[in-house]
Design a protein around this motif. Structure first.
Motif, short mmCIF file in Angstrom:
data_model
loop_
_atom_site.label_atom_id
_atom_site.label_comp_id
_atom_site.label_asym_id
_atom_site.label_seq_id
_atom_site.Cartn_x
_atom_site.Cartn_y
_atom_site.Cartn_z
N PHE A 42 0.85 -1.20 0.00
CA PHE A 42 0.00 0.00 0.00
C PHE A 42 0.88 1.24 0.00
O PHE A 42 1.93 1.25 0.64
CB PHE A 42 -0.90 0.02 1.23
N ASP A 43 0.42 2.25 -0.71
CA ASP A 43 1.23 3.46 -0.84
C ASP A 43 1.39 4.19 0.49
O ASP A 43 2.44 4.74 0.78
CB ASP A 43 0.60 4.41 -1.86
N ASN A 44 0.32 4.21 1.25
CA ASN A 44 0.39 4.89 2.54
C ASN A 44 -0.78 4.46 3.42
O ASN A 44 -1.63 3.69 2.99
CB ASN A 44 0.40 6.41 2.36
N SER A 101 -3.41 5.86 4.46
CA SER A 101 -4.80 6.16 4.13
C SER A 101 -5.32 5.19 3.06
O SER A 101 -6.52 4.92 3.00
CB SER A 101 -4.95 7.63 3.74
N GLU A 102 -4.40 4.69 2.24
CA GLU A 102 -4.81 3.67 1.26
C GLU A 102 -5.32 2.42 1.98
O GLU A 102 -6.25 1.75 1.53
CB GLU A 102 -3.64 3.29 0.35
N LYS A 105 -8.73 3.07 3.43
CA LYS A 105 -9.70 3.04 2.35
C LYS A 105 -10.04 1.59 1.98
O LYS A 105 -11.21 1.20 1.88
CB LYS A 105 -9.12 3.76 1.13
N ALA A 106 -9.00 0.80 1.83
CA ALA A 106 -9.20 -0.59 1.42
C ALA A 106 -10.02 -1.35 2.46
O ALA A 106 -10.94 -2.10 2.11
CB ALA A 106 -7.85 -1.27 1.22
N GLU A 142 -15.07 9.24 1.67
CA GLU A 142 -14.43 8.82 0.42
C GLU A 142 -15.48 8.41 -0.61
O GLU A 142 -16.42 7.68 -0.29
CB GLU A 142 -13.55 7.60 0.69
#
Lengths: 203, 203, 203, 203
Positions: free
Chosen positions: B53-55, B57-58, B61-62, B115
């Motif tokens: 994951f990029d960060n 918050s990703e 979200k997931a 989101e």
DNA sequence: CATGAATGAGGATTCATTCAT
DNA sequence: GATGAATGAATCCTCATTCAT
């Protein structure tokens, strides 16, 4: 008097801190409120904040207290003459809803918090937590009044009040989260909400 | 294919991360989710997480995306025979409420999110956002069915559904926030809630 | 004279500050002494303290300087008739120990200080530092008296005195640090201490 | 093995942190030890320190443990043949004293601390606090040995040991505080100290 | 593919001290 | 003389993130 002047000045600064805190909360949420950020916004050093408040949680408490008062005011707001208790409740709830929608994120931040400090103002269901019961109590009283006037059915007033309250909270919150911002849509939803409620309690 | 295999493995790990994150959120709330804690739980190093994951918050979200389906399932759950549509709606909403209360923090995290990806699942009021309308649509259909069977009054089904939904959301959320955990109290509130709703729509 | 009056007043306040500081030290330890706490106790503002002392360390110095005398007094305290010199020494040392234990943190702060002003009072071993030799000198004189009366063996009185002194200091300090507070335990340790000392010097 | 190498490297860094901490303590006292100062000295960021130790108190504990071992070693140090138990005790205590004097401020900082972490190593009198009793126990054993060999009188060994220990502690501490640094003076005091002790316990 | 090591930024507080009033 | 207000520096500690290996 010198002392009065000082007190006044002191209150002014306290208020400016509260205001800044409120803005941060409104903009970025309660979790984003930090002493450092707050101090910067007010133009003070972090240490200076502690001259006006004992600790962060006192600030939060003050912000809520101050702010929640505004929201509550809306429901207390007197209005000359109503044709029915239903009309009165509608009027007051409408005021409350509008007031909440005008301070969206602030309202949300406050209502979502699980801090004791805050729940003491915001709790609806759990009377162990609640200290100031004004808002709910007003609704209970109105329902009782409606029952006396044979306008409403005879269910337990407290339960009715709680249910109306949580339902209204749900409506407001969903409108905020889903960004229902158009006046027309808002009104439609609110009207639908009121209709459900009142056909539920009308005699 | 090599590539397929890799993708599959990748998804497996991603899923395990999401699952762990969900557990942390459910146990200690969204605010308690930290990469370190998460990494520890998955058995990876914090740095490894960033390969999937990029960060942070990703990940959040997931997690949320992944899981609203579970909650929705509860309302879709079929049940053989009901004596009335009211009974059917009660049954399904009760299921939904219970499911939400069993995943308190998780439910809250999901429902609060703004989101787009998530609102797509959770939006009730704003049909512009909603893509999969399952939950609300089911309720609308049930109400229409009740109206056809002369069980419910003839208000606009969609509005009724929305109102019931936001009200129920409000009830659940307040019970979570105010930690109403006693079964008896919960049931009392839920019953009161249902009574208001159904006396509002019953013919 | 105006100036005298002013000086007197000044000294009065200085003394009250020192007294307050001493109480804080005694109650919570030297590390707990803060200007704020001190100011509060004296009833002044923190800033006011700086009119009487240049900085915190000046206060500490003053407190310590002021007070060793009190502790020493306990050993000078006269008592009518003793059956033996041993008895007299025991009596005086016991007094000293009790006095120290009643002012634990204060005693410790005083005895640990490496300030010249203070070592002048507290130094036992290093006669270069010592100015007022009262405490040690008394012990030396007593030992000499005991030797004359054929009660004690003929070792060098000064060395004996120093050794007894450092040993006693060690006992007191360890009792303070390790919080040996039970009277019974204290007495047992003190008795054991005396026994070692006196069987070491008795003829 | 890679893992071994890493562990070794890790230990190296941990040791360098401990060493730096010890130097700070030796120079400015335990109260002056801060994570920031420590990090700067080691050439790391403060945050990096927490990769090697969970918190400050773990560091302090490690420093003491490490350092106290050195001091204790001196007393455990075997030596081929002694003519008497007295000689053996003298030898070991002398070693201990020298070792303490070589690490003056460190020794003092450690011995003065009232932190549980540390008292667990340094407590002499209060066995509730003590965990590792080596130092005192060794002395007790030696005294018992001396009693068995009819060298020492039959007082309670534990009390004797405690008294000898606190006395020795007092001597060391006063020598440090009063800066008795001349070898000759030190030896004279130590000898006087030993004479008192041993004429006190000899048969 | 995985990780240990490292860091900068930030979290709440506390403190001695200064200075305009 | 005295003080309220203000601050900079310090306290411990946590976090998301990066990067060489």
């Amino acid at each position: 008097m010198n002392k009065n002047l000082r007190n006044a000045k002191n209150k002014l600064i306290k208020d400016s801190i509260i205001k800044a805190a409120r803005e941060i909360i409104e903009k970025d949420g309660l979790a984003a409120l930090s002493i450092r950020k707050l101090a910067k916004k007010v133009g003070y050093s972090p240490a200076a904040i502690y001259q006006y408040f004992d600790n962060k949680s006192e600030i939060v408490k003050a912000v809520i207290e101050e702010g929640y008062k505004d929201i509550i005011k809306s429901i207390v707001a007197e209005h000359s003459n109503f044709n029915s208790v239903e009309e009165e409740i509608r009027f007051k709830l409408k005021n409350y809803i509008n007031s909440a929608l005008e301070n969206k994120y602030y309202y949300q931040a406050v209502m979502i918090s699980e801090e004791k400090n805050i729940l003491q103002f915001t709790a609806i269901l759990n009377s162990d937590l609640r200290q100031e019961q004004s808002a709910l109590q007003i609704l209970i009283d109105l329902i009782k009044k409606g029952q006396k006037q044979d306008e409403f059915s005879d269910k337990k007033a407290e339960n009715l009040a709680k249910t109306i309250w949580t339902a209204t909270y749900g409506l407001i919150t969903r409108m905020i989260i889903e960004r229902v911002e158009e006046q027309k849509k808002q009104n439609e939803l609110i009207e639908s909400h009121f209709q459900l409620i009142f056909s539920g309690i009308r005699k």
